[in-house]
Design an enzyme around this catalytic site. Structure first.
Site, PDB file in Angstrom:
ATOM      1  N   ASP A  93      35.487  39.370  40.043  1.00 50.59           N
ATOM      2  CA  ASP A  93      34.959  40.578  40.893  1.00 50.59           C
ATOM      3  C   ASP A  93      33.792  40.972  41.041  1.00 50.59           C
ATOM      4  O   ASP A  93      33.341  41.587  39.997  1.00 50.59           O
ATOM      5  CB  ASP A  93      35.985  42.066  40.745  1.00 50.59           C
ATOM      6  CG  ASP A  93      36.175  42.800  41.921  1.00 50.59           C
ATOM      7  OD1 ASP A  93      35.631  42.865  42.819  1.00 50.59           O
ATOM      8  OD2 ASP A  93      37.631  42.912  41.878  1.00 50.59           O
ATOM      9  N   HIS A 116      45.288  45.623  45.112  1.00 54.61           N
ATOM     10  CA  HIS A 116      45.487  46.927  44.106  1.00 54.61           C
ATOM     11  C   HIS A 116      44.938  48.136  44.848  1.00 54.61           C
ATOM     12  O   HIS A 116      44.952  49.119  44.106  1.00 54.61           O
ATOM     13  CB  HIS A 116      44.394  46.560  42.787  1.00 54.61           C
ATOM     14  CG  HIS A 116      42.910  46.504  43.309  1.00 54.61           C
ATOM     15  ND1 HIS A 116      42.339  45.376  44.158  1.00 54.61           N
ATOM     16  CD2 HIS A 116      42.011  47.342  43.242  1.00 54.61           C
ATOM     17  CE1 HIS A 116      41.036  45.858  44.316  1.00 54.61           C
ATOM     18  NE2 HIS A 116      40.800  46.980  43.912  1.00 54.61           N
TER      19      HIS A 116
HETATM   20  O1  TEU Z   1      37.331  49.187  47.922  1.00 55.56           O
HETATM   21  C1  TEU Z   1      36.483  49.286  49.074  1.00 55.56           C
HETATM   22  C2  TEU Z   1      37.273  50.332  50.065  1.00 55.56           C
HETATM   23  O2  TEU Z   1      36.836  49.755  51.201  1.00 55.56           O
HETATM   24  C3  TEU Z   1      38.024  51.122  49.540  1.00 55.56           C
HETATM   25  O3  TEU Z   1      37.738  51.952  51.021  1.00 55.56           O
HETATM   26  C4  TEU Z   1      39.377  51.179  49.654  1.00 55.56           C
HETATM   27  O4  TEU Z   1      39.836  50.306  50.797  1.00 55.56           O
HETATM   28  C5  TEU Z   1      40.143  52.422  49.718  1.00 55.56           C
HETATM   29  O5  TEU Z   1      40.313  52.550  48.513  1.00 55.56           O
HETATM   30  C6  TEU Z   1      41.162  52.388  50.282  1.00 55.56           C
HETATM   31  O6  TEU Z   1      41.922  53.596  50.676  1.00 55.56           O
HETATM   32  C7  TEU Z   1      36.767  48.586  46.859  1.00 55.56           C
HETATM   33  C8  TEU Z   1      37.758  48.467  45.700  1.00 55.56           C
HETATM   34  O7  TEU Z   1      39.043  47.326  46.041  1.00 55.56           O
HETATM   35  C9  TEU Z   1      38.458  49.570  45.338  1.00 55.56           C
HETATM   36  O8  TEU Z   1      39.376  49.573  44.263  1.00 55.56           O
HETATM   37  C10 TEU Z   1      37.244  50.535  44.814  1.00 55.56           C
HETATM   38  O9  TEU Z   1      37.824  51.838  44.420  1.00 55.56           O
HETATM   39  C11 TEU Z   1      36.103  50.642  45.657  1.00 55.56           C
HETATM   40  O10 TEU Z   1      35.877  49.308  46.224  1.00 55.56           O
HETATM   41  C12 TEU Z   1      35.003  51.221  45.112  1.00 55.56           C
HETATM   42  O11 TEU Z   1      34.126  50.185  44.062  1.00 55.56           O
END
Ligand code: TEU
Ligand code: CA
Length: 557
Positions: free
Chosen positions: A99, A327
């Site tokens: 990641d 996740h």
């Molecule tokens: O998620 C990015 C993102 O677009 C977020 O808006 C996510 O979809 C949101 O939590 C949904 O409500 C990524 C990661 O997958 C996430 O776990 C991280 O919190 C985020 O980036 C910041 O790094």
């Protein structure tokens, strides 16, 4: 980037590392835990593991706030454990995808600490700094996790941008030194033998030069970040450069997480005359159950919206990632199926609906066991920063606590983050110590040990589907064509390669329904290849009666 043929065969499995398997019983999943479960993963049939961030981090956003890109977080193990994992996975024909979180770092990263010190050192421009306006924040831009996206630092008398939490300052990709530092990080991991990158929030890295106030809808304090920021003007310049500098000629599978990206914008990432990424994660179908308060609304998806989105994306791109869960999302069986009576049937149906589409499937850990939402009884049981912030925001907006908790129960990111349910021992075989987040109460009924011994289980069905996908070229290379686009209960489609066809029929409803196949199919030559009601509908027919959440695939030669 991989050869076209190579990448099409991959089946990716996402591991939420802190919740997969704990090897030293401190309550936190780790790298040696993954090594212990490689046999399981090999038997499942997946070919690549995407590991959520395992780098040094203060864990404000569970590792998506990185304070050192080249050090393994000691809670997960050491670099030697990592090398061992890569080696042992490779021996089983399984790759490792890292990641890559480079839209932002943690505020504890040395780059940020130095950047805060002054406006004239080597790191000053590694982040996005703006002067105050009228003694306050530069603009009304809001953060994804709630509140303003700007935070004041007195040593610079300036604000820095953070699209996520204030402990996650955004990096300044306009700065070539920053970009080179990121490319070095990527080379470091490639030298450790990894096979892919999942690029976090990559559609957000190109920021505007001048930030402006955006119009606010009624009663809202901050402007949504994506209108101004997603797919910014320099984005493809950066990704071309990254490709030339790091990825060109290497066998690295790349998938960009691209919030707020349309099909037309998506095509640009995958442009074959100048490749940037192998595929992206689009979000349109994740918005099917948004409502008045965006994601955190008490709304159930409509199949018509989900189908429309699937079909449009299949139509718009010749290859992409296929996913329903990860996740950041609720459990797929709770969200798109039925977590009660038809849990097992609907979990299987959702597996077929995704694994048989055209594209690279991404399976999220535990979905292959039919794991469900956690339905914690108190907000204190939830850990996720977004969940907690949104809960308080809903209450501030006047919602009563009961309703706010209900919404959290159905939409929280923690739904997918509870420990893997391996067996019925205390803490589900994930650990013997109290885990960092509670185990789902249903672990005695839903766990890998039960699934393993049952040839009719959700897990066995996943194994079968994966085998079929690997052994039938048509499921990889075949065209995709939607069938019965207006049916409100059934998602059906056809895969086609030469004269061969596979018809996939998936019911998304909890009752018996009649399904009429369009009459241009030669139903006489059909044979069922797999279904979740073994004895039902053994042949394709013009008129069929489907059981609740039934799914069937038929081949026609
Ligand atoms: O998620 C990015 C993102 O677009 C977020 O808006 C996510 O979809 C949101 O939590 C949904 O409500 C990524 C990661 O997958 C996430 O776990 C991280 O919190 C985020 O980036 C910041 O790094
Ligand atoms: Ca551990």
């Amino acid at each position: 980037m991989m050869s076209n043929q190579g990448k099409k065969k991959e089946i990716v499995y996402e591991i939420y590392v802190q919740s997969f398997q704990d090897s030293n019983n401190d309550g936190i999943g780790d790298l040696r835990g993954i090594i212990q479960r490689l046999d399981y993963l090999q038997k499942l049939g997946v070919t690549m593991l995407w590991l959520t961030p395992i780098y040094q981090s203060p864990m404000v956003d569970n590792g998506y706030d990185i304070s050192d890109y080249q050090t393994i977080n000691p809670i997960y193990g050491t670099i030697d454990d990592f090398d061992l994992l890569v080696q042992k996975a490779h021996r089983r024909g399984i790759g490792i995808m890292m990641d890559l979180v480079v839209n932002h770092t943690s505020d504890k990263h040395i780059w940020f600490k130095k950047s805060c010190q002054s406006a004239n050192n080597e790191y000053s421009d590694f982040y996005i700094w703006q002067n105050p306006v009228n003694g306050g924040a530069p603009t009304n831009l809001g953060s994804v996790f709630g509140g303003s996206a700007w935070e004041y630092v007195s040593s610079r008398n300036q604000y820095y941008l953070h699209l996520f939490s204030k402990q996650q300052p955004d990096l300044n990709w306009r700065n070539p030194n920053l970009r080179n530092a990121i490319y070095n990080v990527m080379r470091f991991w490639i030298n450790h033998g990894i096979d892919g990158f999942r690029m976090d929030s990559i559609s957000l890295i190109s920021k505007p030069k001048h930030f402006i106030n955006m119009p606010l809808s009624h009663g809202v304090k901050y402007a949504p970040y994506y209108r101004e920021i997603a797919n910014g003007s320099q984005l493809h310049k950066y990704l071309h450069e990254m490709f030339d500098e790091v990825l060109k000629g290497k066998s690295i599978l790349t998938v960009g997480e691209t919030p707020h990206t349309s099909i037309e914008q998506a095509q640009k990432y995958l442009n074959h005359s100048y490749p940037e990424l192998d595929m992206i994660f689009q979000f349109e179908h994740m918005h099917c159950d948004y409502g008045e308060y965006g994601r955190y609304s008490d709304v159930r998806f409509k199949l018509s919206d989900l189908k429309k989105s699937f079909n449009q994306w299949q139509n718009g791109l010749s290859w992409n990632s296929i996913y329903l869960g990860n996740h950041d999302q609720p459990r797929i069986v709770s969200r798109f199926g039925d977590e009660h009576i038809y849990r097992e049937k609907s979990a299987k149906m959702l597996a077929m609906a995704t694994l048989f589409q055209r594209g690279t499937p991404f399976i999220y850990q535990g979905d292959e066991l039919g794991m469900t939402n956690c339905n914690f009884k108190s907000i204190d049981d939830y850990h996720d920063i977004e969940t907690r912030n949104k809960y308080h925001e809903l209450i501030e907006n006047g919602m009563d606590k009961h309703q706010a908790l209900k919404i959290i129960q159905i939409k929280s990111r923690d739904n997918g983050r509870t420990p893997m349910q391996w067996n019925d021992s205390k803490y589900a075989g994930f650990t013997t110590h109290k885990p960092w987040i509670s185990v789902n109460k249903n672990f005695q009924k839903i766990n890998e040990q039960c699934e393993e011994v049952d040839s009719e289980s959700v897990l066995s069905f996943y194994q079968e589907l994966i085998k079929l996908r690997k052994n039938n070229k048509i499921l990889i290379d075949g065209d995709f064509e939607p069938i019965s686009v207006n049916d409100s209960a059934i998602f059906a489609f056809m895969r086609k390669l030469g004269k061969q066809m596979i018809i996939v029929i998936c019911s998304f409803v909890d009752k018996k329904v009649q399904y009429n196949l369009p009459n241009n199919f030669k139903v006489e030559n059909s044979a069922k290849i797999i279904g979740n009601y073994a004895l039902k509908n053994s042949k394709l027919k013009q008129t069929m009666y489907l059981e609740p959440y039934e799914c069937d695939a038929f081949s026609i030669d």
